[in-house]
Design a protein around this motif. Structure first.
Motif, PDB file in Angstrom:
ATOM      1  N   ARG A  55       0.845  -1.207   0.000  1.00  0.00           N
ATOM      2  CA  ARG A  55       0.000   0.000   0.000  1.00  0.00           C
ATOM      3  C   ARG A  55       0.878   1.254   0.000  1.00  0.00           C
ATOM      4  O   ARG A  55       0.619   2.202  -0.742  1.00  0.00           O
ATOM      5  CB  ARG A  55      -0.945  -0.008   1.208  1.00  0.00           C
ATOM      6  CG  ARG A  55      -2.047  -1.052   1.085  1.00  0.00           C
ATOM      7  CD  ARG A  55      -2.856  -1.178   2.361  1.00  0.00           C
ATOM      8  NE  ARG A  55      -3.616   0.031   2.618  1.00  0.00           N
ATOM      9  CZ  ARG A  55      -4.925   0.068   2.787  1.00  0.00           C
ATOM     10  NH1 ARG A  55      -5.638  -1.044   2.729  1.00  0.00           N
ATOM     11  NH2 ARG A  55      -5.532   1.200   3.027  1.00  0.00           N
ATOM     12  N   HIS A  76       2.271   2.010  -3.437  1.00  0.00           N
ATOM     13  CA  HIS A  76       1.320   2.702  -4.313  1.00  0.00           C
ATOM     14  C   HIS A  76       1.351   4.209  -4.032  1.00  0.00           C
ATOM     15  O   HIS A  76       1.387   5.023  -4.961  1.00  0.00           O
ATOM     16  CB  HIS A  76      -0.106   2.190  -4.061  1.00  0.00           C
ATOM     17  CG  HIS A  76      -0.451   0.929  -4.771  1.00  0.00           C
ATOM     18  ND1 HIS A  76       0.056  -0.295  -4.407  1.00  0.00           N
ATOM     19  CD2 HIS A  76      -1.284   0.699  -5.813  1.00  0.00           C
ATOM     20  CE1 HIS A  76      -0.457  -1.226  -5.197  1.00  0.00           C
ATOM     21  NE2 HIS A  76      -1.269  -0.646  -6.065  1.00  0.00           N
ATOM     22  N   LYS A 119      -7.023   4.180  -7.202  1.00  0.00           N
ATOM     23  CA  LYS A 119      -6.313   3.042  -6.596  1.00  0.00           C
ATOM     24  C   LYS A 119      -5.368   3.544  -5.510  1.00  0.00           C
ATOM     25  O   LYS A 119      -5.243   2.955  -4.445  1.00  0.00           O
ATOM     26  CB  LYS A 119      -5.554   2.267  -7.659  1.00  0.00           C
ATOM     27  CG  LYS A 119      -5.022   0.947  -7.144  1.00  0.00           C
ATOM     28  CD  LYS A 119      -4.625   0.050  -8.271  1.00  0.00           C
ATOM     29  CE  LYS A 119      -5.825  -0.384  -9.035  1.00  0.00           C
ATOM     30  NZ  LYS A 119      -6.215  -1.753  -8.936  1.00  0.00           N
ATOM     31  N   GLU A 150      -7.306   4.319  -2.442  1.00  0.00           N
ATOM     32  CA  GLU A 150      -7.653   3.110  -1.682  1.00  0.00           C
ATOM     33  C   GLU A 150      -6.500   2.679  -0.782  1.00  0.00           C
ATOM     34  O   GLU A 150      -6.720   2.148   0.303  1.00  0.00           O
ATOM     35  CB  GLU A 150      -7.992   1.959  -2.630  1.00  0.00           C
ATOM     36  CG  GLU A 150      -9.363   2.028  -3.232  1.00  0.00           C
ATOM     37  CD  GLU A 150      -9.672   0.772  -4.011  1.00  0.00           C
ATOM     38  OE1 GLU A 150     -10.513  -0.028  -3.543  1.00  0.00           O
ATOM     39  OE2 GLU A 150      -9.060   0.593  -5.080  1.00  0.00           O
ATOM     40  N   CYS A 151      -5.285   2.896  -1.246  1.00  0.00           N
ATOM     41  CA  CYS A 151      -4.109   2.510  -0.466  1.00  0.00           C
ATOM     42  C   CYS A 151      -3.779   3.536   0.617  1.00  0.00           C
ATOM     43  O   CYS A 151      -3.235   3.177   1.654  1.00  0.00           O
ATOM     44  CB  CYS A 151      -2.904   2.336  -1.387  1.00  0.00           C
ATOM     45  SG  CYS A 151      -3.049   0.884  -2.449  1.00  0.00           S
ATOM     46  N   SER A 180      -9.280   1.148   3.855  1.00  0.00           N
ATOM     47  CA  SER A 180     -10.117   0.406   2.917  1.00  0.00           C
ATOM     48  C   SER A 180      -9.765  -1.065   3.038  1.00  0.00           C
ATOM     49  O   SER A 180      -8.794  -1.429   3.690  1.00  0.00           O
ATOM     50  CB  SER A 180      -9.885   0.888   1.478  1.00  0.00           C
ATOM     51  OG  SER A 180      -8.645   0.412   0.993  1.00  0.00           O
ATOM     52  N   LYS A 181     -10.547  -1.886   2.383  1.00  0.00           N
ATOM     53  CA  LYS A 181     -10.280  -3.322   2.402  1.00  0.00           C
ATOM     54  C   LYS A 181      -9.312  -3.730   1.295  1.00  0.00           C
ATOM     55  O   LYS A 181      -8.923  -4.880   1.202  1.00  0.00           O
ATOM     56  CB  LYS A 181     -11.592  -4.096   2.270  1.00  0.00           C
ATOM     57  CG  LYS A 181     -12.486  -3.919   3.476  1.00  0.00           C
ATOM     58  CD  LYS A 181     -13.691  -4.826   3.396  1.00  0.00           C
ATOM     59  CE  LYS A 181     -14.657  -4.504   4.495  1.00  0.00           C
ATOM     60  NZ  LYS A 181     -14.447  -5.213   5.702  1.00  0.00           N
ATOM     61  N   TYR A 182      -8.922  -2.787   0.468  1.00  0.00           N
ATOM     62  CA  TYR A 182      -8.015  -3.096  -0.632  1.00  0.00           C
ATOM     63  C   TYR A 182      -6.630  -3.411  -0.071  1.00  0.00           C
ATOM     64  O   TYR A 182      -6.043  -2.618   0.653  1.00  0.00           O
ATOM     65  CB  TYR A 182      -7.938  -1.923  -1.608  1.00  0.00           C
ATOM     66  CG  TYR A 182      -7.027  -2.189  -2.793  1.00  0.00           C
ATOM     67  CD1 TYR A 182      -7.283  -3.250  -3.662  1.00  0.00           C
ATOM     68  CD2 TYR A 182      -5.933  -1.391  -3.031  1.00  0.00           C
ATOM     69  CE1 TYR A 182      -6.456  -3.502  -4.739  1.00  0.00           C
ATOM     70  CE2 TYR A 182      -5.098  -1.623  -4.121  1.00  0.00           C
ATOM     71  CZ  TYR A 182      -5.369  -2.681  -4.963  1.00  0.00           C
ATOM     72  OH  TYR A 182      -4.544  -2.917  -6.037  1.00  0.00           O
ATOM     73  N   ASP A 183      -6.130  -4.581  -0.404  1.00  0.00           N
ATOM     74  CA  ASP A 183      -4.834  -5.038   0.079  1.00  0.00           C
ATOM     75  C   ASP A 183      -4.047  -5.589  -1.107  1.00  0.00           C
ATOM     76  O   ASP A 183      -4.079  -6.790  -1.388  1.00  0.00           O
ATOM     77  CB  ASP A 183      -5.032  -6.110   1.154  1.00  0.00           C
ATOM     78  CG  ASP A 183      -3.739  -6.488   1.840  1.00  0.00           C
ATOM     79  OD1 ASP A 183      -2.784  -5.676   1.836  1.00  0.00           O
ATOM     80  OD2 ASP A 183      -3.676  -7.611   2.370  1.00  0.00           O
ATOM     81  N   PRO A 184      -3.347  -4.706  -1.840  1.00  0.00           N
ATOM     82  CA  PRO A 184      -2.668  -5.161  -3.054  1.00  0.00           C
ATOM     83  C   PRO A 184      -1.551  -6.146  -2.755  1.00  0.00           C
ATOM     84  O   PRO A 184      -0.925  -6.100  -1.705  1.00  0.00           O
ATOM     85  CB  PRO A 184      -2.108  -3.861  -3.647  1.00  0.00           C
ATOM     86  CG  PRO A 184      -1.963  -2.943  -2.482  1.00  0.00           C
ATOM     87  CD  PRO A 184      -3.069  -3.309  -1.539  1.00  0.00           C
ATOM     88  N   GLU A 194       0.091  -6.816  -8.192  1.00  0.00           N
ATOM     89  CA  GLU A 194      -0.686  -5.585  -8.388  1.00  0.00           C
ATOM     90  C   GLU A 194       0.188  -4.351  -8.184  1.00  0.00           C
ATOM     91  O   GLU A 194       0.082  -3.371  -8.928  1.00  0.00           O
ATOM     92  CB  GLU A 194      -1.878  -5.559  -7.425  1.00  0.00           C
ATOM     93  CG  GLU A 194      -2.913  -6.612  -7.740  1.00  0.00           C
ATOM     94  CD  GLU A 194      -3.898  -6.831  -6.609  1.00  0.00           C
ATOM     95  OE1 GLU A 194      -5.095  -6.929  -6.904  1.00  0.00           O
ATOM     96  OE2 GLU A 194      -3.462  -6.921  -5.442  1.00  0.00           O
ATOM     97  N   TYR A 213       1.155  -1.582 -10.924  1.00  0.00           N
ATOM     98  CA  TYR A 213       0.795  -0.177 -10.707  1.00  0.00           C
ATOM     99  C   TYR A 213       1.998   0.740 -10.957  1.00  0.00           C
ATOM    100  O   TYR A 213       1.907   1.717 -11.697  1.00  0.00           O
ATOM    101  CB  TYR A 213       0.278  -0.006  -9.270  1.00  0.00           C
ATOM    102  CG  TYR A 213      -0.195   1.385  -8.943  1.00  0.00           C
ATOM    103  CD1 TYR A 213      -1.472   1.792  -9.304  1.00  0.00           C
ATOM    104  CD2 TYR A 213       0.614   2.281  -8.254  1.00  0.00           C
ATOM    105  CE1 TYR A 213      -1.923   3.074  -8.994  1.00  0.00           C
ATOM    106  CE2 TYR A 213       0.170   3.556  -7.952  1.00  0.00           C
ATOM    107  CZ  TYR A 213      -1.096   3.950  -8.323  1.00  0.00           C
ATOM    108  OH  TYR A 213      -1.535   5.220  -8.018  1.00  0.00           O
TER     109      TYR A 213
END
Length: 174
Positions: free
Chosen positions: A64, A67, A138, A141-142, A146-150, A154, A158
């Motif tokens: 995260r 990103h 994106k 989100e990082c 958030s629940k986004y966990d790249p 990913e 990115y």
């Protein structure tokens, strides 16, 4: 004599990275991205440092954060590009925006609007602008809860996409 061992160790490391870089979750894939990154010559010292930090985040599995750092390098590139003509085209396209320095632009104008302005000043086409807005989302989100966990893939994708976008940005027409 010692230099022979050092050379062999470095050769072993390079070969190991080549072998491991094809495996999906291998951090050796960062080496491949660094090679792409090193091909860029149009980054400022600050942008270079921000992308280096993003790569260090990847190496430490802080995806995260990677990103966020990569986006910081990218948006700095965009802001510098907008400033390359002393903001003439940007002020012409956005006459209500009252700023005179990059620092004021950063403080007063949301990044979403800055990306939209890249289309207005012909740095990118409409489709490219939409992709950049997706990349900003994106990053958001990082940067925010958030629940986004790249994962590694990913994150490398990115960063690679941001670097490719920099490489293909059109100069401002004066």
């Amino acid at each position: 004599m010692i230099h022979v061992y050092i050379e062999k160790a470095l050769a072993f490391r390079d070969e190991a990275h080549k072998i491991l870089s094809v495996h999906e979750e291998s951090l050796s894939r960062v080496i491949e991205l660094k090679q792409t990154y090193e091909e860029l010559s149009n980054l400022s010292i600050q942008q270079d440092e921000l992308f280096q930090q993003a790569l260090r985040c990847v190496e430490n599995r802080l995806f995260r954060a990677a990103h966020v750092m990569a986006w910081a390098g990218f948006i700095d590139f965009i802001e510098e590009k907008l400033a390359s003509d002393s903001f003439k085209k940007l002020h012409s396209a956005r006459p209500n925006w009252k700023f005179s320095t990059i620092e004021e632009l950063r403080e007063l104008i949301p990044e979403f609007q800055i990306i939209e302005a890249t289309y207005s000043v012909e740095i990118c086409r409409k489709g490219q602008m939409r992709v950049l807005l997706g990349l900003l989302n994106k990053r958001n989100e990082c940067a925010h809860p958030s629940k986004y966990d790249p994962n590694l893939n990913e994150t490398l994708g990115y960063i690679s996409e941001l670097l490719q976008r920099i490489n293909h940005m059109k100069p401002i027409k004066l």
